[in-house]
Design an enzyme around this catalytic site. Structure first.
Site, mmCIF file in Angstrom:
data_model
loop_
_atom_site.group_PDB
_atom_site.id
_atom_site.type_symbol
_atom_site.label_atom_id
_atom_site.label_comp_id
_atom_site.label_asym_id
_atom_site.label_seq_id
_atom_site.Cartn_x
_atom_site.Cartn_y
_atom_site.Cartn_z
ATOM 1 N N LYS A 159 0.872 -1.186 0.000
ATOM 2 C CA LYS A 159 0.000 0.000 0.000
ATOM 3 C C LYS A 159 0.903 1.228 0.000
ATOM 4 O O LYS A 159 1.733 1.382 0.896
ATOM 5 C CB LYS A 159 -0.881 0.036 1.248
ATOM 6 C CG LYS A 159 -2.086 -0.857 1.152
ATOM 7 C CD LYS A 159 -3.027 -0.587 2.318
ATOM 8 C CE LYS A 159 -4.248 -1.479 2.276
ATOM 9 N NZ LYS A 159 -5.102 -1.303 3.459
ATOM 10 N N LYS A 202 1.439 -10.860 8.345
ATOM 11 C CA LYS A 202 0.908 -9.867 7.410
ATOM 12 C C LYS A 202 1.061 -10.381 5.976
ATOM 13 O O LYS A 202 0.162 -10.218 5.140
ATOM 14 C CB LYS A 202 1.593 -8.511 7.581
ATOM 15 C CG LYS A 202 1.008 -7.515 6.589
ATOM 16 C CD LYS A 202 1.214 -6.073 6.862
ATOM 17 C CE LYS A 202 0.494 -5.290 5.750
ATOM 18 N NZ LYS A 202 0.707 -3.888 5.755
ATOM 19 N N GLU A 238 -7.299 -5.917 -0.862
ATOM 20 C CA GLU A 238 -8.287 -5.694 0.204
ATOM 21 C C GLU A 238 -9.739 -5.796 -0.265
ATOM 22 O O GLU A 238 -10.537 -4.889 -0.083
ATOM 23 C CB GLU A 238 -8.035 -4.328 0.887
ATOM 24 C CG GLU A 238 -8.686 -4.265 2.257
ATOM 25 C CD GLU A 238 -8.275 -3.049 3.073
ATOM 26 O OE1 GLU A 238 -7.121 -2.615 2.966
ATOM 27 O OE2 GLU A 238 -9.138 -2.559 3.795
ATOM 28 N N ARG A 284 -8.043 -9.105 3.703
ATOM 29 C CA ARG A 284 -7.109 -8.068 4.163
ATOM 30 C C ARG A 284 -7.776 -7.068 5.113
ATOM 31 O O ARG A 284 -7.117 -6.356 5.856
ATOM 32 C CB ARG A 284 -6.470 -7.353 2.961
ATOM 33 C CG ARG A 284 -5.331 -6.423 3.375
ATOM 34 C CD ARG A 284 -4.474 -5.979 2.205
ATOM 35 N NE ARG A 284 -3.428 -5.058 2.646
ATOM 36 C CZ ARG A 284 -2.377 -4.718 1.924
ATOM 37 N NH1 ARG A 284 -2.217 -5.204 0.716
ATOM 38 N NH2 ARG A 284 -1.477 -3.872 2.397
ATOM 39 N N ASN A 330 -7.475 -4.204 9.665
ATOM 40 C CA ASN A 330 -8.081 -2.984 10.221
ATOM 41 C C ASN A 330 -8.465 -3.142 11.694
ATOM 42 O O ASN A 330 -8.929 -2.186 12.332
ATOM 43 C CB ASN A 330 -9.305 -2.615 9.369
ATOM 44 C CG ASN A 330 -9.620 -1.145 9.476
ATOM 45 O OD1 ASN A 330 -8.718 -0.325 9.526
ATOM 46 N ND2 ASN A 330 -10.894 -0.808 9.555
ATOM 47 N N HIS A 367 -8.463 -0.359 14.404
ATOM 48 C CA HIS A 367 -8.258 0.937 13.743
ATOM 49 C C HIS A 367 -9.516 1.791 13.644
ATOM 50 O O HIS A 367 -9.418 2.999 13.506
ATOM 51 C CB HIS A 367 -7.652 0.734 12.350
ATOM 52 C CG HIS A 367 -6.176 0.429 12.399
ATOM 53 N ND1 HIS A 367 -5.685 -0.753 12.914
ATOM 54 C CD2 HIS A 367 -5.086 1.151 12.035
ATOM 55 C CE1 HIS A 367 -4.354 -0.745 12.846
ATOM 56 N NE2 HIS A 367 -3.972 0.400 12.321
ATOM 57 N N HIS A 395 -8.648 5.222 15.018
ATOM 58 C CA HIS A 395 -8.657 6.468 14.237
ATOM 59 C C HIS A 395 -9.555 7.508 14.895
ATOM 60 O O HIS A 395 -9.252 8.709 14.870
ATOM 61 C CB HIS A 395 -9.117 6.212 12.805
ATOM 62 C CG HIS A 395 -8.077 5.530 11.961
ATOM 63 N ND1 HIS A 395 -8.388 4.711 10.911
ATOM 64 C CD2 HIS A 395 -6.724 5.542 12.029
ATOM 65 C CE1 HIS A 395 -7.266 4.237 10.373
ATOM 66 N NE2 HIS A 395 -6.247 4.733 11.033
ATOM 67 N N HIS A 447 -0.366 7.280 17.246
ATOM 68 C CA HIS A 447 -1.125 6.304 16.466
ATOM 69 C C HIS A 447 -1.159 4.959 17.207
ATOM 70 O O HIS A 447 -2.217 4.343 17.359
ATOM 71 C CB HIS A 447 -0.482 6.138 15.087
ATOM 72 C CG HIS A 447 -1.142 5.114 14.234
ATOM 73 N ND1 HIS A 447 -2.385 5.293 13.682
ATOM 74 C CD2 HIS A 447 -0.750 3.869 13.866
ATOM 75 C CE1 HIS A 447 -2.725 4.211 12.997
ATOM 76 N NE2 HIS A 447 -1.741 3.331 13.094
HETATM 77 N N1 GLY Z 1 -1.940 -1.335 7.105
HETATM 78 C C1 GLY Z 1 -2.978 -2.166 6.720
HETATM 79 C C2 GLY Z 1 -2.730 -2.866 5.426
HETATM 80 O O1 GLY Z 1 -1.625 -2.893 4.943
HETATM 81 O O2 GLY Z 1 -3.651 -3.384 4.844
#
Ligand code: GLY
Length: 363
Positions: free
Chosen positions: A142, A226, A236, A240, A244, A247, A251, A263
């Site tokens: 990303k 990951k 995603e 994926r 989150n 988050h 957030h 964060h």
């Molecule tokens: N940081 C979340 C992702 O890479 O999907």
């Protein structure tokens, strides 16, 4: 000692991730052939500290130019990207160049995004210098920049060619940077591996003091987790979404605190609250929720929003989350430690306001 992993993408490509004390020394070997020029993208602080070492590791035989921008999230913009691109064009960089990102999440995101569109896409290599960049931003492809309307709203998926995580580049991280990384690592454990959670708890002191031997193994495990998520669903569409976890509330805490809460601190509290939501919905056993909260505490991370935060204000802030749809926030919730619950759309689900409010009030 070092750990070497291969991360897959759903396009069938793989790339190497090396974690270890002199991982950057491999940089020359990881460059594509041919590679006529290297654009070293880095921020002003890191350039001062590590630029010469990276240039040495690139070896002779090609043009190397450093493109620096001022450190800080406020510079993760289209303007910075354009300046780097214009400088690269001005120096005559062609399609046979490689971008090398030396820095934390901001640098990784910008440099990867530059690489994704420069001459319609050139290879890039990540040299993460923060724990969060090592276990999150540099893996999974990303890339992007922020705009006035939100973070990471403009970007692209562009997988790196290699990721070299050199623990010597991380030995001087300030506390909030360590929190950011540890929170993400704990999140990976909750998503996929209960025994990893227990080893993070057992090694909490050595992790906080950035002991290289312990850090190396933990970073590698996080990247494996990951990597498996990204291999299953690079863009995603479905699985994926599990990344989150923590988050949506995290957030909202950042937003309501006007980014005074780090964060990592915000996502840690978000993880605790979202486990409470999962327990209230009957998805996660109460004993598993308690174990996650105890792990957060053992790692020295917050388990609740800052005292005095208004739950109603947090609930409203969740409705502005960019991953929501039409003001309806979505949550990725655990079914236990090491297992995520399927939602009504993939792994994301809407949660009734009263459940979110009561979980926030409990925290
Ligand atoms: N940081 C979340 C992702 O890479 O999907």
């Amino acid at each position: 000692m070092s750990q070497a992993l291969e991360v897959e993408t759903d396009r069938g490509r793989t790339y190497s991730v090396v974690v270890g004390e002199r991982a950057v020394d491999r940089l020359g070997r990881e460059l594509p052939d041919p590679c006529a020029a290297v654009a070293l993208v880095t921020d002003s602080n890191l350039a001062r500290l590590h630029r010469d070492r990276v240039i040495d590791a690139l070896g002779a035989g090609r043009t190397v130019s450093a493109f620096e921008f001022p450190a800080g999230e406020q510079h993760k913009t289209r303007r910075t990207k354009e300046r780097i691109e214009d400088a690269m064009l001005g120096e005559g960089f062609g399609r046979d160049c490689t971008v090398v990102a030396l820095g934390g999440g901001v640098t990784t995101d910008i440099a990867g995004f530059v690489a994704s569109t420069y001459m319609r896409g050139v290879p890039w290599i990540a040299l993460p210098t923060s724990l969060l960049a090592a276990v999150d931003a540099s893996v999974g492809g990303k890339t992007g920049v922020d705009t006035d309307l939100g973070k990471n709203l403009i970007g692209a998926f562009h997988q790196p060619r290699a990721v070299l995580i050199d623990l010597e580049l991380m030995q001087t991280l300030p506390g909030p940077e360590v929190d950011n990384g540890l929170t993400e690592m704990l999140k990976h454990a909750v998503i996929a591996d209960a025994s990893y959670l227990r080893s993070l708890v057992n090694e909490a002191d050595r992790l906080r003091s950035l002991d290289p031997a312990v850090l190396e193994i933990a970073i590698a495990r996080s990247i494996e987790i990951k990597g498996e998520v990204v291999a299953a669903d690079t863009e995603e569409r479905d699985y994926r979404q599990v990344l989150n976890l923590g988050h949506t509330i995290g957030h909202a805490i950042e937003l309501v605190s006007r980014y005074r809460v780090s964060h990592g601190g915000a996502v840690a509290a978000g993880l605790a609250v979202e486990c409470e939501i999962a327990a209230r919905l009957g998805l996660m056993p109460g004993s598993a929720r308690k174990e996650v909260v105890a792990a957060l505490e053992r790692l020295g991370l917050p388990v609740a929003p800052p005292a005095g935060t208004d739950p109603g204000e947090l609930l409203q802030a969740t409705k502005r989350d960019k991953k929501g749809r039409a003001g309806r926030p979505r949550y990725a919730l655990p079914a236990g430690i090491g297992e995520m619950a399927r939602g009504e759309r993939g792994f994301a689900r809407e949660v009734p306001d009263d459940v979110v409010l009561s979980a926030l009030e409990e925290a």
